[in-house]
Design a protein around this motif. Structure first.
Motif, PDB file in Angstrom:
ATOM      1  N   ASP A  54       0.820  -1.223   0.000  1.00  0.00           N
ATOM      2  CA  ASP A  54       0.000   0.000   0.000  1.00  0.00           C
ATOM      3  C   ASP A  54       0.848   1.265   0.000  1.00  0.00           C
ATOM      4  OD1 ASP A  54      -2.114  -1.758   0.214  1.00  0.00           O
ATOM      5  OD2 ASP A  54      -2.285  -1.564   2.382  1.00  0.00           O
ATOM      6  N   HIS A  56       2.105   3.124  -2.305  1.00  0.00           N
ATOM      7  CA  HIS A  56       1.723   4.211  -3.214  1.00  0.00           C
ATOM      8  C   HIS A  56       0.613   5.062  -2.628  1.00  0.00           C
ATOM      9  CE1 HIS A  56      -1.086   0.942  -3.982  1.00  0.00           C
ATOM     10  NE2 HIS A  56      -1.894   1.785  -4.580  1.00  0.00           N
ATOM     11  N   LEU A  57      -0.293   4.427  -1.857  1.00  0.00           N
ATOM     12  CA  LEU A  57      -1.375   5.190  -1.217  1.00  0.00           C
ATOM     13  C   LEU A  57      -0.899   5.843   0.078  1.00  0.00           C
ATOM     14  CD1 LEU A  57      -4.656   3.085  -1.562  1.00  0.00           C
ATOM     15  CD2 LEU A  57      -4.261   5.405  -2.372  1.00  0.00           C
ATOM     16  N   LEU A  58      -0.219   5.060   0.899  1.00  0.00           N
ATOM     17  CA  LEU A  58       0.205   5.565   2.207  1.00  0.00           C
ATOM     18  C   LEU A  58       1.212   6.701   2.083  1.00  0.00           C
ATOM     19  CD1 LEU A  58       0.577   2.212   4.168  1.00  0.00           C
ATOM     20  CD2 LEU A  58      -0.981   4.069   4.728  1.00  0.00           C
ATOM     21  N   GLY A  60       2.312   8.218  -0.991  1.00  0.00           N
ATOM     22  CA  GLY A  60       2.062   9.188  -2.053  1.00  0.00           C
ATOM     23  C   GLY A  60       0.860  10.091  -1.831  1.00  0.00           C
ATOM     24  N   LYS A  61      -0.069   9.659  -0.987  1.00  0.00           N
ATOM     25  CA  LYS A  61      -1.292  10.452  -0.780  1.00  0.00           C
ATOM     26  C   LYS A  61      -1.522  10.788   0.694  1.00  0.00           C
ATOM     27  CE  LYS A  61      -6.305  10.358  -1.468  1.00  0.00           C
ATOM     28  NZ  LYS A  61      -7.467   9.572  -1.944  1.00  0.00           N
ATOM     29  N   HIS A  62      -1.698   9.759   1.514  1.00  0.00           N
ATOM     30  CA  HIS A  62      -2.143   9.994   2.887  1.00  0.00           C
ATOM     31  C   HIS A  62      -1.045  10.584   3.766  1.00  0.00           C
ATOM     32  CE1 HIS A  62      -5.944   8.094   2.023  1.00  0.00           C
ATOM     33  NE2 HIS A  62      -5.322   7.029   1.547  1.00  0.00           N
ATOM     34  N   GLU A 207      -8.777  12.059   3.424  1.00  0.00           N
ATOM     35  CA  GLU A 207      -7.415  11.624   3.173  1.00  0.00           C
ATOM     36  C   GLU A 207      -6.585  11.861   4.425  1.00  0.00           C
ATOM     37  OE1 GLU A 207      -5.792  13.867  -0.043  1.00  0.00           O
ATOM     38  OE2 GLU A 207      -6.136  15.804   0.917  1.00  0.00           O
ATOM     39  N   TYR A 212      -7.113   6.968   6.815  1.00  0.00           N
ATOM     40  CA  TYR A 212      -6.799   5.649   6.261  1.00  0.00           C
ATOM     41  C   TYR A 212      -6.890   4.566   7.341  1.00  0.00           C
ATOM     42  CZ  TYR A 212      -4.280   2.064   3.626  1.00  0.00           C
ATOM     43  OH  TYR A 212      -3.936   0.900   2.967  1.00  0.00           O
ATOM     44  N   ARG A 215     -10.527   3.828   8.079  1.00  0.00           N
ATOM     45  CA  ARG A 215     -11.138   3.042   7.014  1.00  0.00           C
ATOM     46  C   ARG A 215     -10.693   1.590   7.070  1.00  0.00           C
ATOM     47  NH1 ARG A 215      -9.777   4.608   0.961  1.00  0.00           N
ATOM     48  NH2 ARG A 215      -8.246   2.944   1.267  1.00  0.00           N
ATOM     49  N   SER A 224      -2.954  -3.215   7.330  1.00  0.00           N
ATOM     50  CA  SER A 224      -2.858  -1.858   6.791  1.00  0.00           C
ATOM     51  C   SER A 224      -3.106  -0.811   7.872  1.00  0.00           C
ATOM     52  CB  SER A 224      -3.857  -1.678   5.649  1.00  0.00           C
ATOM     53  OG  SER A 224      -3.547  -2.538   4.569  1.00  0.00           O
ATOM     54  N   SER A 228      -0.405   2.188   8.928  1.00  0.00           N
ATOM     55  CA  SER A 228      -0.635   3.631   9.017  1.00  0.00           C
ATOM     56  C   SER A 228      -0.280   4.152  10.406  1.00  0.00           C
ATOM     57  CB  SER A 228      -2.100   3.955   8.678  1.00  0.00           C
ATOM     58  OG  SER A 228      -2.986   3.349   9.608  1.00  0.00           O
TER      59      SER A 228
END
Length: 258
Positions: A54, A56-58, A60-62, A207, A212, A215, A224, A228
């Motif tokens: 994860d 790219h999400l953790l 790159g975004k969050h 976000e 995260y 969710r 996951s 986080s």
């Protein structure tokens, strides 16, 4: 003779690293033996795998969203906190009027205020920044104010006899004396900023690492969620360390200049 840097580092944190590795090994063994269900306590290896999968999400975004909220809230805390602290130190009437409000602001639960901030700012970044600011400004204003109250004693009297102005005494004596207290407040504040950002994201965000983790918790995705949480802890540690390095650099330079 001065020790090499790696030896100094190991002498300070060697026991901590040894204990941390031991705890991770025990944690891994407990998880692999099935003594605790994986949805309650996943193994460190599965958390690391979730970080990779994860990433790219953790990252790159969050992570970027949380860092932005922390940075804005922290900067606002420094600007407003130091300004109010200097004002209360300079003007007694301002201290009597504002200090009780500063204390009262910390007695209201953030969970109760977050819906109000969402109503005012919507589900934008500023509702989270408001939570971060309210969490983080108190240590800065109190530590800075207490630091400024410390008297320079003989130095102040000497400068006064030499015709120094109150501004000169404030700049040359009171501010340097207050710097250690100010940095103590910064170190507390930067950690609280991460906590405030997480609370704001949990209660109303789309976000960020707090959002995260909420969710993933609702989906019972423990790997996951722990990933986080690990990143949130890592942010707090790195930012705390950055403040320590800044403190050492500035205080060392101040000592050389005096």
């Amino acid at each position: 003779m001065r020790k090499p840097l790696i030896n100094q580092w190991l002498s300070h944190y060697g026991l901590f690293i040894l204990l941390l590795i031991s705890l991770l090994l025990v944690w891994q063994a407990v998880a692999q033996l099935g003594l605790v269900p994986p949805y309650i306590l996943p193994s460190p290896s599965s958390i690391a795998q979730a970080l990779i999968e994860d990433g790219h999400l953790l990252l790159g975004k969050h992570l970027l969203a949380t860092l932005k909220e922390v940075s804005l809230g922290f900067l606002l805390s420094i600007v407003i906190g130091t300004t109010l602290a200097a004002g209360m130190h300079t003007f007694r009437i301002l201290e009597k009027a504002l200090y009780p409000f500063v204390v009262i602001s910390q007695t209201i639960p953030l969970i109760a205020l977050s819906p109000i901030f969402i109503m005012w700012f919507g589900y934008t970044i500023w509702s989270k920044v408001a939570v971060v600011f309210l969490t983080a400004f108190f240590p800065i204003i109190v530590s800075t104010y207490d630091g400024l109250k410390k008297s320079g004693g003989e130095y102040e009297e000497l400068l006064l006899t030499m015709g120094a102005t109150h501004w000169g005494i404030f700049r040359k004596i009171q501010v340097p004396i207050a710097l250690p207290s100010f940095f103590s407040g910064l170190k507390l504040s930067i950690v609280y900023c991460v906590v405030g950002a997480t609370i704001g994201e949990w209660l109303g965000g789309s976000e960020g690492l707090g959002y995260y983790s909420r969710r993933m918790s609702s989906n019972l995705n423990a790997d996951s969620m722990f990933a986080s949480v690990f990143l949130l802890s890592l942010i707090g540690i790195l930012l705390f360390a950055a403040i320590i390095l800044l403190e050492k650099s500035i205080l060392k330079r101040k000592r050389f200049n005096t």
